[in-house]
Design a protein around this motif. Structure first.
Motif, PDB file in Angstrom:
ATOM      1  N   ALA A  41      44.742  31.904  47.911  1.00 15.51           N
ATOM      2  CA  ALA A  41      44.246  33.273  48.066  1.00 15.51           C
ATOM      3  C   ALA A  41      43.231  33.588  46.983  1.00 15.51           C
ATOM      4  O   ALA A  41      42.251  34.285  47.225  1.00 15.51           O
ATOM      5  N   GLY A  42      43.449  33.058  45.805  1.00 15.85           N
ATOM      6  CA  GLY A  42      42.550  33.314  44.681  1.00 15.85           C
ATOM      7  C   GLY A  42      41.151  32.812  44.904  1.00 15.85           C
ATOM      8  O   GLY A  42      40.167  33.504  44.596  1.00 15.85           O
ATOM      9  N   CYS A  43      41.029  31.617  45.455  1.00 13.17           N
ATOM     10  CA  CYS A  43      39.672  31.081  45.656  1.00 13.17           C
ATOM     11  C   CYS A  43      38.900  31.919  46.672  1.00 13.17           C
ATOM     12  O   CYS A  43      37.689  32.070  46.561  1.00 13.17           O
ATOM     13  N   LEU A  47      34.686  35.172  47.574  1.00  8.54           N
ATOM     14  CA  LEU A  47      33.837  35.466  48.734  1.00  8.54           C
ATOM     15  C   LEU A  47      33.848  36.936  49.137  1.00  8.54           C
ATOM     16  O   LEU A  47      33.161  37.327  50.073  1.00  8.54           O
ATOM     17  N   LYS A  48      34.618  37.748  48.440  1.00 10.11           N
ATOM     18  CA  LYS A  48      34.800  39.151  48.842  1.00 10.11           C
ATOM     19  C   LYS A  48      33.472  39.887  49.014  1.00 10.11           C
ATOM     20  O   LYS A  48      33.301  40.647  49.966  1.00 10.11           O
ATOM     21  N   LYS A  49      32.515  39.674  48.136  1.00  9.84           N
ATOM     22  CA  LYS A  49      31.234  40.380  48.212  1.00  9.84           C
ATOM     23  C   LYS A  49      30.254  39.681  49.158  1.00  9.84           C
ATOM     24  O   LYS A  49      29.206  40.234  49.462  1.00  9.84           O
ATOM     25  N   GLU A  50      30.581  38.489  49.601  1.00 12.62           N
ATOM     26  CA  GLU A  50      29.653  37.729  50.438  1.00 12.62           C
ATOM     27  C   GLU A  50      29.982  37.789  51.928  1.00 12.62           C
ATOM     28  O   GLU A  50      29.096  37.626  52.757  1.00 12.62           O
ATOM     29  N   PHE A 136      44.091  42.306  50.208  1.00 11.37           N
ATOM     30  CA  PHE A 136      45.404  41.806  49.804  1.00 11.37           C
ATOM     31  C   PHE A 136      45.332  40.571  48.903  1.00 11.37           C
ATOM     32  O   PHE A 136      46.344  40.093  48.436  1.00 11.37           O
ATOM     33  N   LEU A 137      44.135  40.067  48.668  1.00 12.43           N
ATOM     34  CA  LEU A 137      43.980  38.834  47.899  1.00 12.43           C
ATOM     35  C   LEU A 137      43.916  39.109  46.404  1.00 12.43           C
ATOM     36  O   LEU A 137      43.267  40.044  45.962  1.00 12.43           O
ATOM     37  N   LYS A 138      44.601  38.253  45.650  1.00 10.17           N
ATOM     38  CA  LYS A 138      44.554  38.291  44.192  1.00 10.17           C
ATOM     39  C   LYS A 138      44.517  36.864  43.697  1.00 10.17           C
ATOM     40  O   LYS A 138      44.993  35.949  44.360  1.00 10.17           O
ATOM     41  N   THR A 139      43.956  36.677  42.510  1.00  9.45           N
ATOM     42  CA  THR A 139      43.886  35.321  41.959  1.00  9.45           C
ATOM     43  C   THR A 139      45.285  34.790  41.651  1.00  9.45           C
ATOM     44  O   THR A 139      46.230  35.557  41.453  1.00  9.45           O
ATOM     45  N   ASN A 140      45.375  33.485  41.592  1.00  8.74           N
ATOM     46  CA  ASN A 140      46.628  32.778  41.302  1.00  8.74           C
ATOM     47  C   ASN A 140      47.731  33.095  42.302  1.00  8.74           C
ATOM     48  O   ASN A 140      48.898  33.199  41.938  1.00  8.74           O
ATOM     49  N   ARG A 141      47.358  33.274  43.554  1.00  9.95           N
ATOM     50  CA  ARG A 141      48.343  33.530  44.604  1.00  9.95           C
ATOM     51  C   ARG A 141      48.128  32.563  45.743  1.00  9.95           C
ATOM     52  O   ARG A 141      47.035  32.065  45.973  1.00  9.95           O
ATOM     53  N   ILE A 148      50.378  35.577  53.877  1.00  6.33           N
ATOM     54  CA  ILE A 148      50.704  35.400  55.303  1.00  6.33           C
ATOM     55  C   ILE A 148      52.180  35.650  55.561  1.00  6.33           C
ATOM     56  O   ILE A 148      52.534  36.307  56.545  1.00  6.33           O
ATOM     57  N   ASN A 149      53.065  35.165  54.695  1.00  6.14           N
ATOM     58  CA  ASN A 149      54.503  35.439  54.868  1.00  6.14           C
ATOM     59  C   ASN A 149      54.768  36.943  54.950  1.00  6.14           C
ATOM     60  O   ASN A 149      55.528  37.401  55.800  1.00  6.14           O
ATOM     61  N   LYS A 150      54.151  37.698  54.061  1.00  8.68           N
ATOM     62  CA  LYS A 150      54.351  39.155  54.057  1.00  8.68           C
ATOM     63  C   LYS A 150      53.801  39.780  55.337  1.00  8.68           C
ATOM     64  O   LYS A 150      54.435  40.640  55.946  1.00  8.68           O
ATOM     65  N   LYS A 151      52.618  39.333  55.764  1.00  6.18           N
ATOM     66  CA  LYS A 151      52.009  39.892  56.966  1.00  6.18           C
ATOM     67  C   LYS A 151      52.809  39.514  58.219  1.00  6.18           C
ATOM     68  O   LYS A 151      52.856  40.291  59.170  1.00  6.18           O
TER      69      LYS A 151
END
Length: 168
Positions: A41-43, A47-50, A136-141, A148-151
Motif C-alpha cells: 500500500a505504501g508504494c 502515485l496519489k498525485k499522478e 485509505f493508503l498509508k506507508t508501511n502497510r 483489502i481485508n478491511k474493505k
C-alpha cells in the motif's frame, strides 16, 4: 493504457535504467523506486498525485493468464456505489507461502467474502481500483492484509473467478 507505472524496490535502479520513459505499444513506462520498503500500500502512495482516475493494478510477482479487457468490463459494470475494489480470483491451490487473501468466496452481486474453509478462492493479484483507494493508503502497510481485508469486511470488494493458468 497511456501510462504504465512500474513500482520497483529490489534492483530498482537497474529496472529504472532499462524501462523508465520507454514506450511499449504507445504506453509510456514510468518507473518509481522505493527508497526503503514501504509495503504494497505504501508504494502506491507515490502515485496519489499522478493517478486521477480508476486504475488497474497487477502484482509483479505472479502470473495470471486472463483477458484483462474481460476483467475490466465486468469490473466496471459492478464497481458502483461504495464498491471500490474489484479482484480477479482463482481456485485456491493451498499455497503454503501465500496466506494473503486465500480463503475467499463470491457472494450475491459478486461481493467477496471471507470463508474459514481452505478450499475456496484466492487472490490472483489483479485488481481494478477506484481512485478513492488513495484515501485509505498509508506507508508501511500491506494492501492485501490491511486495506483489502478491511474493505472485504465492509462489503466494498467485488470479485470474479477465473480458471486460467495462475502461478504465484
Amino acid at each position: 493504457f497511456e501510462k504504465i507505472y512500474l513500482m520497483a524496490g529490489y534492483k530498482g535502479k537497474q529496472i529504472k535504467k532499462k524501462y523508465n520513459n520507454k514506450k511499449i505499444l504507445f504506453s509510456k513506462i514510468v518507473v518509481k523506486i522505493e527508497k526503503k520498503p514501504m509495503g504494497t500500500a505504501g508504494c502506491l502512495t507515490q502515485l496519489k498525485k499522478e493517478i486521477n482516475s480508476d486504475f488497474l493494478l497487477l502484482n509483479g510477482d505472479s502470473f495470471f493468464d486472463l483477458n484483462l479487457n474481460n476483467f475490466i468490463q465486468k469490473s466496471l459494470k459492478c464497481l458502483k456505489g461504495n464498491k471500490i475494489i474489484s479482484m480477479a480470483l482463482t481456485k485456491s491451490k493451498n499455497y503454503k507461502s501465500n496466506k494473503k487473501l486465500s480463503n475467499l468466496i463470491i457472494g450475491k452481486n459478486n461481493i467477496v467474502k471471507m470463508n474459514k474453509n481452505n478450499n475456496c478462492l484466492m487472490n490472483g493479484g489483479i485488481y481494478l481500483l477506484k481512485k478513492e483507494i488513495f484515501n485509505f493508503l498509508k506507508t508501511n502497510r500491506s494492501l492485501e492484509d490491511e486495506i483489502i481485508n478491511k474493505k472485504i469486511s465492509q462489503n466494498q470488494v467485488i470479485g470474479f473467478k477465473y480458471e486460467n493458468y495462475f502461478i504465484d
